[in-house]
Every structure is written in structure tokens, then in C-alpha cells.
Write a protein that holds these residues in place. Structure first.
Motif, PDB file in Angstrom:
ATOM      1  N   ALA A 267      89.056 -42.422  71.507  1.00  0.00           N
ATOM      2  CA  ALA A 267      88.804 -43.425  70.662  1.00  0.00           C
ATOM      3  C   ALA A 267      89.403 -43.493  69.371  1.00  0.00           C
ATOM      4  CB  ALA A 267      87.080 -43.538  70.241  1.00  0.00           C
ATOM      5  N   GLY A 268      90.214 -42.403  69.250  1.00  0.00           N
ATOM      6  CA  GLY A 268      91.113 -42.483  68.043  1.00  0.00           C
ATOM      7  C   GLY A 268      90.931 -41.635  66.794  1.00  0.00           C
TER       8      GLY A 268
ATOM      9  N   ALA B 195      88.228 -34.938  61.810  1.00  0.00           N
ATOM     10  CA  ALA B 195      87.328 -35.835  61.825  1.00  0.00           C
ATOM     11  C   ALA B 195      86.278 -35.406  62.880  1.00  0.00           C
ATOM     12  CB  ALA B 195      87.549 -37.184  62.035  1.00  0.00           C
ATOM     13  N   ILE B 196      86.805 -35.151  64.311  1.00  0.00           N
ATOM     14  CA  ILE B 196      86.062 -34.881  65.390  1.00  0.00           C
ATOM     15  C   ILE B 196      85.167 -33.404  64.979  1.00  0.00           C
ATOM     16  CG2 ILE B 196      85.783 -34.010  67.955  1.00  0.00           C
ATOM     17  CD1 ILE B 196      88.324 -36.219  68.158  1.00  0.00           C
ATOM     18  N   GLY B 197      86.018 -32.607  64.517  1.00  0.00           N
ATOM     19  CA  GLY B 197      85.565 -31.341  63.940  1.00  0.00           C
ATOM     20  C   GLY B 197      84.315 -31.442  63.094  1.00  0.00           C
TER      21      GLY B 197
ATOM     22  N   ARG C  75      82.304 -34.101  62.515  1.00  0.00           N
ATOM     23  CA  ARG C  75      81.352 -34.816  63.352  1.00  0.00           C
ATOM     24  C   ARG C  75      80.337 -33.882  64.067  1.00  0.00           C
ATOM     25  NH1 ARG C  75      81.771 -40.594  66.172  1.00  0.00           N
ATOM     26  NH2 ARG C  75      79.693 -40.567  66.952  1.00  0.00           N
ATOM     27  N   LEU C  76      81.182 -33.010  64.751  1.00  0.00           N
ATOM     28  CA  LEU C  76      80.532 -31.971  65.891  1.00  0.00           C
ATOM     29  C   LEU C  76      80.235 -30.742  65.077  1.00  0.00           C
ATOM     30  CD1 LEU C  76      82.293 -32.681  69.078  1.00  0.00           C
ATOM     31  CD2 LEU C  76      80.281 -33.586  68.147  1.00  0.00           C
ATOM     32  N   GLY C  77      80.624 -30.297  64.067  1.00  0.00           N
ATOM     33  CA  GLY C  77      80.319 -29.169  63.365  1.00  0.00           C
ATOM     34  C   GLY C  77      81.258 -27.977  63.891  1.00  0.00           C
ATOM     35  N   ILE C  78      82.350 -28.149  64.301  1.00  0.00           N
ATOM     36  CA  ILE C  78      83.344 -27.279  64.814  1.00  0.00           C
ATOM     37  C   ILE C  78      84.700 -27.294  64.184  1.00  0.00           C
ATOM     38  CG2 ILE C  78      82.496 -27.119  67.076  1.00  0.00           C
ATOM     39  CD1 ILE C  78      84.382 -29.064  68.419  1.00  0.00           C
ATOM     40  N   SER C  79      85.406 -26.391  64.156  1.00  0.00           N
ATOM     41  CA  SER C  79      86.790 -26.364  63.652  1.00  0.00           C
ATOM     42  C   SER C  79      87.956 -27.095  64.569  1.00  0.00           C
ATOM     43  CB  SER C  79      87.238 -25.036  63.729  1.00  0.00           C
ATOM     44  OG  SER C  79      87.802 -24.585  64.934  1.00  0.00           O
ATOM     45  N   HIS C  80      88.800 -27.974  63.772  1.00  0.00           N
ATOM     46  CA  HIS C  80      89.837 -28.634  64.450  1.00  0.00           C
ATOM     47  C   HIS C  80      90.683 -27.794  65.381  1.00  0.00           C
ATOM     48  CE1 HIS C  80      92.475 -26.904  61.122  1.00  0.00           C
ATOM     49  NE2 HIS C  80      93.153 -27.060  61.932  1.00  0.00           N
TER      50      HIS C  80
END
Length: 134
Positions: A16-17, A22-24, A26-31
Motif C-alpha cells: 500500500a506504499g 511507518a509500518i513498524g 503502526r505495528l509496534g515493531i522495529s523497521h
């Protein structure tokens, strides 16, 4: 969240781009974890497709070899050459012609030079014993 579900979510968000950071967030995980999950997700998609594609190609090559068999048995040089090329292709698909990795480890104490010196001394001692006994 289970790892499999996390992989699915990470891949969807990445497609989704969204950035890894940002994903990290949002999910509470490292990049870095996001990166590993994306890699795992891609492997889950690519490896089965590649395996199926390899299977189809190998079946096709087997069919070609089977069709060539009568000509090969008659000694037809062109058919034999073609069959060899097909077998080479099969070997590449199966990884049979891949280079082997060789790892050498020394188990002697000290440096290589020390071991060479020790072996030279041992050879000299053997030579001296042969001269004395001989």
C-alpha cells in the motif's frame, strides 16, 4: 500477533506504499523486523511460484527427451546433440551443475608458517632415518 499474520499485514502495508518505519510504528515493531517480515512474505510468494515453474519446465524438457528417444536410438547426431543440451538445461534447473563450496580449516596450533616449519623438520628427520637405515 502471530508471525504469519504479522508477515501478511506487513506485506499488505508495504504494498500500500507505507515505509518500513511507518509500518513498524503502526505495528509496534522495529523497521528491521519489518524488513525481515517483508523478505519472508516475498519468499512465501516467490518460492512456491518458482518451484511450480521449475516443475513445469522440467516436465516439458522430459517430454522433449522422450520425443527424441527414437532418433537417439537410431544414432541421429542432431538428436543426440539436442538431448545433451536438454540434459544440460535440466541440470541447471536442478542446480546439479552449481559450484560446490569448499571450506578448509586448520586444526594445528600457531600459524601456517609454524606448521610448514614443523612438517619440514619432520621430513628432514624422516630423510635422516632413511639415510641411516639405508
Amino acid at each position: 500477533m502471530a508471525i504469519a499474520a504479522e508477515i501478511d499485514e506487513v506485506v499488505k502495508l508495504n504494498l500500500a506504499g507505507h515505509s518500513y518505519r511507518a509500518i513498524g510504528r503502526r505495528l509496534g515493531i522495529s523497521h528491521e523486523t519489518v524488513s525481515r517480515r517483508v523478505t519472508a512474505g516475498i519468499a512465501q510468494i516467490v518460492i512456491p511460484a518458482a518451484t511450480e515453474m521449475r516443475k513445469v519446465e522440467l516436465e516439458r524438457l522430459d517430454g522433449y527427451l522422450l520425443a527424441l528417444q527414437p532418433a537417439i536410438e537410431r544414432g541421429d547426431d542432431k538428436a543426440i546433440t539436442t538431448a545433451l543440451r536438454i540434459q544440460e538445461r535440466r541440470a541447471r534447473y536442478l542446480g546439479l551443475d552449481a559450484a560446490l563450496e569448499l571450506s578448509v580449516q586448520h586444526t594445528f596450533p600457531g600459524t601456517v608458517e609454524d606448521e610448514i616449519a614443523r612438517l619440514e623438520a619432520e621430513l628432514a628427520l624422516n630423510d635422516a632415518h632413511e639415510v641411516a637405515s639405508g
